[in-house]
Design an enzyme around this catalytic site. Structure first.
Site, PDB file in Angstrom:
ATOM      1  N   SER A  17       0.849  -1.195   0.000  1.00 49.97           N
ATOM      2  CA  SER A  17       0.000   0.000   0.000  1.00 49.97           C
ATOM      3  C   SER A  17       0.880   1.239   0.000  1.00 49.97           C
ATOM      4  O   SER A  17       1.606   1.498   0.964  1.00 49.97           O
ATOM      5  CB  SER A  17      -0.903   0.006   1.234  1.00 49.97           C
ATOM      6  OG  SER A  17      -1.520   1.274   1.347  1.00 49.97           O
ATOM      7  N   HIS A  42      -1.325  -1.333  -4.201  1.00 53.92           N
ATOM      8  CA  HIS A  42      -2.593  -0.914  -3.594  1.00 53.92           C
ATOM      9  C   HIS A  42      -2.577   0.604  -3.402  1.00 53.92           C
ATOM     10  O   HIS A  42      -1.653   1.172  -2.820  1.00 53.92           O
ATOM     11  CB  HIS A  42      -2.754  -1.625  -2.248  1.00 53.92           C
ATOM     12  CG  HIS A  42      -4.070  -1.412  -1.579  1.00 53.92           C
ATOM     13  ND1 HIS A  42      -5.211  -2.105  -1.925  1.00 53.92           N
ATOM     14  CD2 HIS A  42      -4.428  -0.581  -0.564  1.00 53.92           C
ATOM     15  CE1 HIS A  42      -6.207  -1.715  -1.153  1.00 53.92           C
ATOM     16  NE2 HIS A  42      -5.771  -0.781  -0.321  1.00 53.92           N
ATOM     17  N   ASP A  44      -4.675   3.812  -1.999  1.00 53.05           N
ATOM     18  CA  ASP A  44      -5.748   4.223  -1.085  1.00 53.05           C
ATOM     19  C   ASP A  44      -6.165   5.652  -1.350  1.00 53.05           C
ATOM     20  O   ASP A  44      -5.395   6.586  -1.115  1.00 53.05           O
ATOM     21  CB  ASP A  44      -5.256   4.124   0.368  1.00 53.05           C
ATOM     22  CG  ASP A  44      -5.133   2.688   0.826  1.00 53.05           C
ATOM     23  OD1 ASP A  44      -6.113   1.936   0.709  1.00 53.05           O
ATOM     24  OD2 ASP A  44      -4.043   2.330   1.308  1.00 53.05           O
ATOM     25  N   MET A  46      -8.663   8.618  -0.251  1.00 47.82           N
ATOM     26  CA  MET A  46      -9.495   9.013   0.904  1.00 47.82           C
ATOM     27  C   MET A  46      -9.965  10.449   0.730  1.00 47.82           C
ATOM     28  O   MET A  46      -9.171  11.308   0.319  1.00 47.82           O
ATOM     29  CB  MET A  46      -8.681   8.918   2.192  1.00 47.82           C
ATOM     30  CG  MET A  46      -8.079   7.554   2.437  1.00 47.82           C
ATOM     31  SD  MET A  46      -7.134   7.561   3.965  1.00 47.82           S
ATOM     32  CE  MET A  46      -6.494   5.890   3.959  1.00 47.82           C
ATOM     33  N   HIS A  75      -8.398   1.438  -4.140  1.00 46.53           N
ATOM     34  CA  HIS A  75      -9.343   1.295  -3.026  1.00 46.53           C
ATOM     35  C   HIS A  75      -9.928   2.667  -2.712  1.00 46.53           C
ATOM     36  O   HIS A  75      -9.250   3.533  -2.163  1.00 46.53           O
ATOM     37  CB  HIS A  75      -8.569   0.713  -1.821  1.00 46.53           C
ATOM     38  CG  HIS A  75      -9.368   0.585  -0.568  1.00 46.53           C
ATOM     39  ND1 HIS A  75      -8.765   0.366   0.666  1.00 46.53           N
ATOM     40  CD2 HIS A  75     -10.705   0.614  -0.331  1.00 46.53           C
ATOM     41  CE1 HIS A  75      -9.705   0.280   1.602  1.00 46.53           C
ATOM     42  NE2 HIS A  75     -10.884   0.441   1.025  1.00 46.53           N
ATOM     43  N   MET A  77     -11.989   5.057  -0.704  1.00 42.35           N
ATOM     44  CA  MET A  77     -12.648   5.336   0.578  1.00 42.35           C
ATOM     45  C   MET A  77     -13.257   6.726   0.459  1.00 42.35           C
ATOM     46  O   MET A  77     -12.819   7.695   1.108  1.00 42.35           O
ATOM     47  CB  MET A  77     -11.617   5.244   1.713  1.00 42.35           C
ATOM     48  CG  MET A  77     -11.247   3.805   2.022  1.00 42.35           C
ATOM     49  SD  MET A  77      -9.708   3.635   2.929  1.00 42.35           S
ATOM     50  CE  MET A  77      -8.562   3.713   1.560  1.00 42.35           C
ATOM     51  N   MET A 146     -11.838  -5.348   5.268  1.00 38.48           N
ATOM     52  CA  MET A 146     -11.034  -4.402   6.050  1.00 38.48           C
ATOM     53  C   MET A 146     -10.754  -5.015   7.426  1.00 38.48           C
ATOM     54  O   MET A 146     -11.680  -5.397   8.146  1.00 38.48           O
ATOM     55  CB  MET A 146     -11.780  -3.074   6.239  1.00 38.48           C
ATOM     56  CG  MET A 146     -11.847  -2.179   5.015  1.00 38.48           C
ATOM     57  SD  MET A 146     -10.266  -1.766   4.257  1.00 38.48           S
ATOM     58  CE  MET A 146      -9.365  -1.031   5.625  1.00 38.48           C
ATOM     59  N   GLY A 151      -8.918   4.460   7.044  1.00 38.89           N
ATOM     60  CA  GLY A 151      -8.560   5.869   7.206  1.00 38.89           C
ATOM     61  C   GLY A 151      -7.076   6.102   7.407  1.00 38.89           C
ATOM     62  O   GLY A 151      -6.564   7.147   7.001  1.00 38.89           O
ATOM     63  N   PHE A 152      -6.413   5.134   8.010  1.00 42.13           N
ATOM     64  CA  PHE A 152      -5.002   5.352   8.331  1.00 42.13           C
ATOM     65  C   PHE A 152      -4.206   4.059   8.193  1.00 42.13           C
ATOM     66  O   PHE A 152      -4.742   2.982   8.444  1.00 42.13           O
ATOM     67  CB  PHE A 152      -4.849   5.862   9.774  1.00 42.13           C
ATOM     68  CG  PHE A 152      -5.591   7.152  10.015  1.00 42.13           C
ATOM     69  CD1 PHE A 152      -4.999   8.374   9.726  1.00 42.13           C
ATOM     70  CD2 PHE A 152      -6.902   7.135  10.496  1.00 42.13           C
ATOM     71  CE1 PHE A 152      -5.697   9.555   9.919  1.00 42.13           C
ATOM     72  CE2 PHE A 152      -7.603   8.315  10.688  1.00 42.13           C
ATOM     73  CZ  PHE A 152      -6.996   9.529  10.400  1.00 42.13           C
ATOM     74  N   GLY A 153      -2.935   4.219   7.816  1.00 47.92           N
ATOM     75  CA  GLY A 153      -2.018   3.092   7.834  1.00 47.92           C
ATOM     76  C   GLY A 153      -1.496   2.882   9.249  1.00 47.92           C
ATOM     77  O   GLY A 153      -1.694   3.719  10.130  1.00 47.92           O
ATOM     78  N   GLY A 154      -0.854   1.752   9.459  1.00 53.33           N
ATOM     79  CA  GLY A 154      -0.165   1.503  10.727  1.00 53.33           C
ATOM     80  C   GLY A 154      -1.052   1.166  11.907  1.00 53.33           C
ATOM     81  O   GLY A 154      -0.610   1.238  13.051  1.00 53.33           O
ATOM     82  N   ASP A 184      -6.994  -6.092   4.173  1.00 52.13           N
ATOM     83  CA  ASP A 184      -6.320  -4.787   4.199  1.00 52.13           C
ATOM     84  C   ASP A 184      -6.388  -4.183   5.600  1.00 52.13           C
ATOM     85  O   ASP A 184      -7.477  -3.920   6.111  1.00 52.13           O
ATOM     86  CB  ASP A 184      -7.041  -3.873   3.179  1.00 52.13           C
ATOM     87  CG  ASP A 184      -6.406  -2.503   3.054  1.00 52.13           C
ATOM     88  OD1 ASP A 184      -5.314  -2.279   3.587  1.00 52.13           O
ATOM     89  OD2 ASP A 184      -7.039  -1.657   2.381  1.00 52.13           O
ATOM     90  N   GLY A 185      -5.204  -3.961   6.170  1.00 51.23           N
ATOM     91  CA  GLY A 185      -5.121  -3.277   7.462  1.00 51.23           C
ATOM     92  C   GLY A 185      -4.418  -4.117   8.510  1.00 51.23           C
ATOM     93  O   GLY A 185      -4.929  -5.168   8.903  1.00 51.23           O
ATOM     94  N   GLY A 186      -3.244  -3.669   8.919  1.00 56.23           N
ATOM     95  CA  GLY A 186      -2.518  -4.380   9.973  1.00 56.23           C
ATOM     96  C   GLY A 186      -2.002  -5.740   9.553  1.00 56.23           C
ATOM     97  O   GLY A 186      -1.755  -6.604  10.404  1.00 56.23           O
ATOM     98  N   GLY A 206       0.969  -2.025   4.207  1.00 58.68           N
ATOM     99  CA  GLY A 206       1.603  -0.724   4.113  1.00 58.68           C
ATOM    100  C   GLY A 206       2.773  -0.629   5.062  1.00 58.68           C
ATOM    101  O   GLY A 206       3.932  -0.769   4.684  1.00 58.68           O
TER     102      GLY A 206
HETATM  103  C1  DX5 Z   1      -6.410   1.868   5.531  1.00 61.55           C
HETATM  104  C2  DX5 Z   1      -5.964   1.548   4.127  1.00 61.55           C
HETATM  105  C3  DX5 Z   1      -4.902   0.549   4.053  1.00 61.55           C
HETATM  106  C4  DX5 Z   1      -3.612   0.956   4.696  1.00 61.55           C
HETATM  107  C5  DX5 Z   1      -2.999  -0.287   5.242  1.00 61.55           C
HETATM  108  O1  DX5 Z   1      -7.573   2.615   5.500  1.00 61.55           O
HETATM  109  O2  DX5 Z   1      -7.052   1.059   3.352  1.00 61.55           O
HETATM  110  O3  DX5 Z   1      -4.658   0.119   2.715  1.00 61.55           O
HETATM  111  O4  DX5 Z   1      -2.711   1.560   3.814  1.00 61.55           O
HETATM  112  O5  DX5 Z   1      -1.893   0.074   5.969  1.00 61.55           O
HETATM  113  P1  DX5 Z   1      -1.247  -0.903   7.043  1.00 61.55           P
HETATM  114  O6  DX5 Z   1      -0.821  -2.142   6.326  1.00 61.55           O
HETATM  115  O7  DX5 Z   1      -0.103  -0.107   7.582  1.00 61.55           O
HETATM  116  O8  DX5 Z   1      -2.301  -1.202   8.087  1.00 61.55           O
HETATM  117 ZN    ZN Z   2      -6.623   0.101   1.379  1.00 63.02          ZN
END
Ligand code: DX5
Ligand code: ZN
Length: 231
Positions: A17, A42, A44, A46, A75, A77, A146, A151-154, A184-186, A206
């Site tokens: 991502s 990927h 994102d 937003m 993706h 959002m 999801m 909304g956020f990475g990490g 997707d996510g974590g 990501g």
């Molecule tokens: C979150 C995004 C993800 C995000 C994943 O809303 O859709 O694609 O980039 O990031 P990580 O892998 O760091 O959770």
């Molecule tokens: Zn995503």
């Protein structure tokens, strides 16, 4: 033995991502992906309305398109994604995923995406049950589970996403759908294998990739954990 058979037939796709990339050196980060065994990229998008964050839009997607031949997995959002499907396709999207929670006329939007020539995906927030897709599943190329609130990475992985992947695998089989399952996510080396065993086809990562000292190796390790017989 049965578990081995399940994993041996899998060809998981890793999708870094770019939300977690360094945008001051985006070219270098895309080159890293190009030289890795990641199958997709990927993207994102937003809007600050559907999710509390704003990321990037068409200019960045177009720039990435010029830098890679990898599959661009977009993706969205955003609210009212139907207003922008054609533009995202023209900017280089190979697959366009909209959120179930952001769309009123989902059947119509799925057809709108497919009519552009792109593949069509639907994403589900963590609290949305997979059963909402039971009727449209045969129309889809991908379902995105999801495993964080978008909304956020990490962010930290939500464990019940694994049960959702397994339930979705059953739903897709029963409805005769060949849609891929993306998570997707974590996601990272610590949970990749459990997700693949539950039925995931595409793993988005990501922070696990771009926050790693050796991103290419992390991609390799995620692939390995889904294809090797031993953890
Ligand atoms: C979150 C995004 C993800 C995000 C994943 O809303 O859709 O694609 O980039 O990031 P990580 O892998 O760091 O959770
Ligand atoms: Zn995503």
């Amino acid at each position: 033995m049965e578990r081995y058979v399940i994993l041996a037939r899998m060809s998981v796709i890793i999708a870094p991502s770019v939300l977690s990339a360094d945008f001051a050196r985006l070219h270098a980060d895309i080159e890293m992906i190009n030289s890795s065994r990641a199958g997709w990229i990927h993207i994102d998008v937003m809007d600050g309305v559907f999710v509390p964050n704003i990321s990037f839009g068409f200019p960045v997607l177009k720039a990435i398109r010029r830098l890679t031949t990898k599959w661009l997995d977009v993706h969205l959002m955003i609210v009212q994604p139907e207003r922008y499907i054609r533009e995202f396709r023209d900017a280089g999207a190979d697959l366009i995923t909209v959120h179930y929670e952001a769309v009123t006329h989902l059947d119509s939007v799925i057809h709108q995406i497919k009519n552009t020539g792109a593949q069509a995906g639907v994403a589900l927030n963590p609290a949305t049950p997979v059963t909402v897709l039971s009727h449209v599943a045969p129309l889809l190329d991908l379902v995105l589970i999801m495993s964080v609130n978008p909304g956020f990475g990490g962010q930290q992985f939500i464990p019940y996403a694994i049960q959702k992947v397994a339930a979705l695998r059953t739903l897709l089989r029963e409805s005769g759908s060949s849609a891929k399952i993306e998570v997707d996510g974590g996601v990272g080396t610590d949970n990749a294998r459990a997700l693949c065993e539950a039925g995931a086809d595409v793993l988005v990562a990501g922070n696990a990739i771009f926050g790693s000292a050796n991103p290419t190796k992390t991609i390799e390790e995620m692939l390995q954990s889904c294809t090797s017989d031993r953890p």
